[in-house]
Design an enzyme around this catalytic site. Structure first.
Site, PDB file in Angstrom:
ATOM      1  N   LYS A  27       0.835  -1.207   0.000  1.00 40.17           N
ATOM      2  CA  LYS A  27       0.000   0.000   0.000  1.00 40.17           C
ATOM      3  C   LYS A  27       0.872   1.261   0.000  1.00 40.17           C
ATOM      4  O   LYS A  27       0.665   2.170  -0.793  1.00 40.17           O
ATOM      5  CB  LYS A  27      -0.923   0.018   1.246  1.00 40.17           C
ATOM      6  CG  LYS A  27      -1.810  -1.203   1.380  1.00 40.17           C
ATOM      7  CD  LYS A  27      -2.681  -1.162   2.621  1.00 40.17           C
ATOM      8  CE  LYS A  27      -1.933  -1.187   3.941  1.00 40.17           C
ATOM      9  NZ  LYS A  27      -1.228  -2.435   4.240  1.00 40.17           N
ATOM     10  N   ARG A  64      -9.491   0.515   9.286  1.00 43.16           N
ATOM     11  CA  ARG A  64      -8.969  -0.820   9.536  1.00 43.16           C
ATOM     12  C   ARG A  64      -9.959  -1.687  10.305  1.00 43.16           C
ATOM     13  O   ARG A  64      -9.658  -2.853  10.591  1.00 43.16           O
ATOM     14  CB  ARG A  64      -7.728  -0.677  10.383  1.00 43.16           C
ATOM     15  CG  ARG A  64      -6.458  -1.080   9.660  1.00 43.16           C
ATOM     16  CD  ARG A  64      -5.416  -1.073  10.709  1.00 43.16           C
ATOM     17  NE  ARG A  64      -4.160  -1.640  10.422  1.00 43.16           N
ATOM     18  CZ  ARG A  64      -3.162  -1.034   9.790  1.00 43.16           C
ATOM     19  NH1 ARG A  64      -3.322   0.125   9.234  1.00 43.16           N
ATOM     20  NH2 ARG A  64      -2.009  -1.625   9.709  1.00 43.16           N
ATOM     21  N   ARG A 114      11.969  -5.790   4.829  1.00 40.04           N
ATOM     22  CA  ARG A 114      11.749  -4.362   4.537  1.00 40.04           C
ATOM     23  C   ARG A 114      12.711  -3.473   5.339  1.00 40.04           C
ATOM     24  O   ARG A 114      12.975  -3.719   6.508  1.00 40.04           O
ATOM     25  CB  ARG A 114      10.313  -3.959   4.885  1.00 40.04           C
ATOM     26  CG  ARG A 114      10.101  -2.448   4.740  1.00 40.04           C
ATOM     27  CD  ARG A 114       8.645  -2.059   4.782  1.00 40.04           C
ATOM     28  NE  ARG A 114       7.999  -2.451   6.022  1.00 40.04           N
ATOM     29  CZ  ARG A 114       6.717  -2.274   6.257  1.00 40.04           C
ATOM     30  NH1 ARG A 114       5.939  -1.742   5.324  1.00 40.04           N
ATOM     31  NH2 ARG A 114       6.197  -2.664   7.400  1.00 40.04           N
ATOM     32  N   ARG A 153      11.716  -1.389  10.860  1.00 41.43           N
ATOM     33  CA  ARG A 153      10.646  -1.038  11.792  1.00 41.43           C
ATOM     34  C   ARG A 153      10.584  -2.046  12.939  1.00 41.43           C
ATOM     35  O   ARG A 153      10.820  -3.234  12.747  1.00 41.43           O
ATOM     36  CB  ARG A 153       9.298  -1.033  11.042  1.00 41.43           C
ATOM     37  CG  ARG A 153       8.963   0.319  10.462  1.00 41.43           C
ATOM     38  CD  ARG A 153       7.764   0.307   9.555  1.00 41.43           C
ATOM     39  NE  ARG A 153       6.579  -0.396  10.049  1.00 41.43           N
ATOM     40  CZ  ARG A 153       5.409  -0.416   9.407  1.00 41.43           C
ATOM     41  NH1 ARG A 153       5.269   0.237   8.250  1.00 41.43           N
ATOM     42  NH2 ARG A 153       4.385  -1.066   9.885  1.00 41.43           N
ATOM     43  N   ARG A 181       0.160  -9.427  13.104  1.00 41.54           N
ATOM     44  CA  ARG A 181      -0.468  -8.388  12.266  1.00 41.54           C
ATOM     45  C   ARG A 181      -1.339  -9.035  11.189  1.00 41.54           C
ATOM     46  O   ARG A 181      -2.409  -8.518  10.849  1.00 41.54           O
ATOM     47  CB  ARG A 181       0.602  -7.499  11.636  1.00 41.54           C
ATOM     48  CG  ARG A 181       1.203  -6.508  12.641  1.00 41.54           C
ATOM     49  CD  ARG A 181       2.553  -5.967  12.221  1.00 41.54           C
ATOM     50  NE  ARG A 181       2.518  -5.182  11.002  1.00 41.54           N
ATOM     51  CZ  ARG A 181       3.605  -4.898  10.270  1.00 41.54           C
ATOM     52  NH1 ARG A 181       4.791  -5.375  10.629  1.00 41.54           N
ATOM     53  NH2 ARG A 181       3.500  -4.175   9.188  1.00 41.54           N
TER      54      ARG A 181
HETATM   55  P1  AP5 Z   1       4.924  -1.549   1.804  1.00 46.10           P
HETATM   56  O1  AP5 Z   1       4.547  -0.737   0.619  1.00 46.10           O
HETATM   57  O2  AP5 Z   1       5.683  -0.894   2.912  1.00 46.10           O
HETATM   58  O3  AP5 Z   1       3.637  -2.304   2.384  1.00 46.10           O
HETATM   59  P2  AP5 Z   1       2.362  -1.755   3.160  1.00 46.10           P
HETATM   60  O4  AP5 Z   1       1.170  -2.442   2.586  1.00 46.10           O
HETATM   61  O5  AP5 Z   1       2.358  -0.252   3.165  1.00 46.10           O
HETATM   62  O6  AP5 Z   1       2.673  -2.350   4.583  1.00 46.10           O
HETATM   63  P3  AP5 Z   1       2.711  -1.783   6.055  1.00 46.10           P
HETATM   64  O7  AP5 Z   1       3.468  -2.791   6.875  1.00 46.10           O
HETATM   65  O8  AP5 Z   1       3.218  -0.374   6.109  1.00 46.10           O
HETATM   66  O9  AP5 Z   1       1.240  -1.845   6.446  1.00 46.10           O
HETATM   67  P4  AP5 Z   1       0.660  -2.079   7.810  1.00 46.10           P
HETATM   68  O10 AP5 Z   1      -0.746  -1.996   7.446  1.00 46.10           O
HETATM   69  O11 AP5 Z   1       1.007  -3.266   8.578  1.00 46.10           O
HETATM   70  O12 AP5 Z   1       1.370  -0.964   8.715  1.00 46.10           O
HETATM   71  P5  AP5 Z   1       0.922   0.468   9.186  1.00 46.10           P
HETATM   72  O13 AP5 Z   1       2.115   1.319   9.143  1.00 46.10           O
HETATM   73  O14 AP5 Z   1      -0.315   0.900   8.476  1.00 46.10           O
HETATM   74  O15 AP5 Z   1       5.761  -2.813   1.258  1.00 46.10           O
HETATM   75  C1  AP5 Z   1       6.283  -3.803   2.130  1.00 46.10           C
HETATM   76  C2  AP5 Z   1       7.617  -4.338   1.562  1.00 46.10           C
HETATM   77  O16 AP5 Z   1       7.363  -5.022   0.342  1.00 46.10           O
HETATM   78  C3  AP5 Z   1       8.673  -3.263   1.247  1.00 46.10           C
HETATM   79  O17 AP5 Z   1       9.948  -3.722   1.545  1.00 46.10           O
HETATM   80  C4  AP5 Z   1       8.494  -3.029  -0.267  1.00 46.10           C
HETATM   81  O18 AP5 Z   1       9.704  -2.583  -0.861  1.00 46.10           O
HETATM   82  C5  AP5 Z   1       8.091  -4.421  -0.734  1.00 46.10           C
HETATM   83  N1  AP5 Z   1       7.180  -4.392  -1.894  1.00 46.10           N
HETATM   84  C6  AP5 Z   1       6.114  -3.557  -2.086  1.00 46.10           C
HETATM   85  N2  AP5 Z   1       5.488  -3.843  -3.248  1.00 46.10           N
HETATM   86  C7  AP5 Z   1       6.167  -4.901  -3.787  1.00 46.10           C
HETATM   87  C8  AP5 Z   1       5.981  -5.680  -4.990  1.00 46.10           C
HETATM   88  N3  AP5 Z   1       4.984  -5.427  -5.865  1.00 46.10           N
HETATM   89  N4  AP5 Z   1       6.843  -6.708  -5.210  1.00 46.10           N
HETATM   90  C9  AP5 Z   1       7.855  -6.984  -4.329  1.00 46.10           C
HETATM   91  N5  AP5 Z   1       8.084  -6.272  -3.181  1.00 46.10           N
HETATM   92  C10 AP5 Z   1       7.233  -5.255  -2.915  1.00 46.10           C
HETATM   93  O19 AP5 Z   1       0.502   0.187  10.693  1.00 46.10           O
HETATM   94  C11 AP5 Z   1       1.429  -0.142  11.701  1.00 46.10           C
HETATM   95  C12 AP5 Z   1       0.710  -0.259  13.043  1.00 46.10           C
HETATM   96  O20 AP5 Z   1       0.088   0.988  13.391  1.00 46.10           O
HETATM   97  C13 AP5 Z   1      -0.459  -1.266  13.089  1.00 46.10           C
HETATM   98  O21 AP5 Z   1       0.015  -2.573  13.360  1.00 46.10           O
HETATM   99  C14 AP5 Z   1      -1.302  -0.693  14.234  1.00 46.10           C
HETATM  100  O22 AP5 Z   1      -0.760  -0.998  15.497  1.00 46.10           O
HETATM  101  C15 AP5 Z   1      -1.175   0.798  14.023  1.00 46.10           C
HETATM  102  N6  AP5 Z   1      -2.232   1.354  13.136  1.00 46.10           N
HETATM  103  C16 AP5 Z   1      -2.041   1.982  11.933  1.00 46.10           C
HETATM  104  N7  AP5 Z   1      -3.211   2.371  11.413  1.00 46.10           N
HETATM  105  C17 AP5 Z   1      -4.174   1.998  12.302  1.00 46.10           C
HETATM  106  C18 AP5 Z   1      -5.588   2.096  12.328  1.00 46.10           C
HETATM  107  N8  AP5 Z   1      -6.261   2.667  11.296  1.00 46.10           N
HETATM  108  N9  AP5 Z   1      -6.259   1.567  13.378  1.00 46.10           N
HETATM  109  C19 AP5 Z   1      -5.599   1.009  14.414  1.00 46.10           C
HETATM  110  N10 AP5 Z   1      -4.270   0.864  14.464  1.00 46.10           N
HETATM  111  C20 AP5 Z   1      -3.549   1.352  13.421  1.00 46.10           C
END
Ligand code: AP5
Ligand code: ZN
Length: 208
Positions: free
Chosen positions: A13, A88, A127, A154, A165
């Protein structure tokens, strides 16, 4: 464009959002980024969120809903927004609907980046992110290819937390796929292909 990005942790994403921002300059609102900045700056929000984030659990809805209600009122959102990591839970999705009615800014689409969980565990444990500019890369990037900054891992990208997760996603977030399907807003892209190939389809699905 007013869009929600849906998908499991690590689906890509943030990677696809960064490409959309680069090409279309639409504000990218990532609740994960906002929360990590709050933790780093030791704000009240950060202190409340840290334990949940380190465990890979969701931060309580009330904190996130208040945060987003404020963020979406900011003037930059008038030209559209890419929501990444929010909503979420169904409660967050319902709250978002209310916010957008009040702001008179309906959603154009909820875009699901679809990737198999086993692919995700490998991606997330490998990552690395840039401390300076936020670039998302992998363990193969010794320094940031964009700005030369230092790359870090991270705290929640270890295998145990990643598995939790994924469980949390399956239980609390995946019901949103049907939620947005029911509203006729769901679009889905196969995220298990090279980044640029996925991006071509993302733009086509969004009519860009
Ligand atoms: P990346 O693009 O970073 O993936 P992402 O989908 O953005 O993953 P996140 O881990 O950031 O999402 P998340 O939902 O767990 O974390 P968030 O920060 O929102 O890509 C991942 C890797 O793959 C990278 O190395 C990239 O280079 C590689 N890649 C990408 N595309 C590729 C492809 N096509 N082919 C190959 N490789 C590829 O949340 C973190 C924490 O915050 C949560 O656990 C929770 O505690 C809290 N939180 C955040 N939002 C909320 C909410 N709305 N409600 C409650 N808690 C929340
Ligand atoms: Zn950088």
């Amino acid at each position: 464009m007013n869009i929600v990005l849906l998908g499991a942790p690590g689906a890509g994403k943030g990677t696809q959002a960064a490409k959309l921002v680069e090409e279309f300059a639409t504000p990218h609102i990532s609740t994960g980024d906002i929360l990590r900045a709050a933790v780093k700056n030791q704000t009240e929000l950060g202190k409340k969120a840290k334990g949940y984030m380190d465990a890979g659990d969701l931060v309580p809805d009330s904190l996130i809903i208040d945060l987003m209600d404020e963020r979406l009122r900011e003037p930059d959102c008038e030209k559209g927004f890419i929501l990444d990591g929010f909503p979420r839970t169904t409660a967050q999705a319902v709250a978002l609907d209310d916010m957008l009615v009040r702001l008179e800014r309906p959603l154009d689409a909820a875009l699901l980046v679809d990737v198999d969980p086993e692919v995700i565990i490998k991606r997330l444990t490998e990552r690395r992110c840039c401390k300076e500019c936020g670039y998302i890369g992998t363990a193969a990037d010794a320094t940031c290819p964009k700005c030369g900054g230092e790359m870090y891992q991270r705290d929640d990208d270890n295998e145990t937390t990643v598995r939790n997760r994924l469980d949390v996603y399956a239980k609390s977030t995946s019901p949103l796929i049907d939620y947005y399907k029911g509203k006729g807003l769901l679009k889905s892209v196969d995220g298990d292909r090279p980044v640029d190939t996925v991006y071509v389809d993302v733009k086509a699905l969004l009519g860009l």
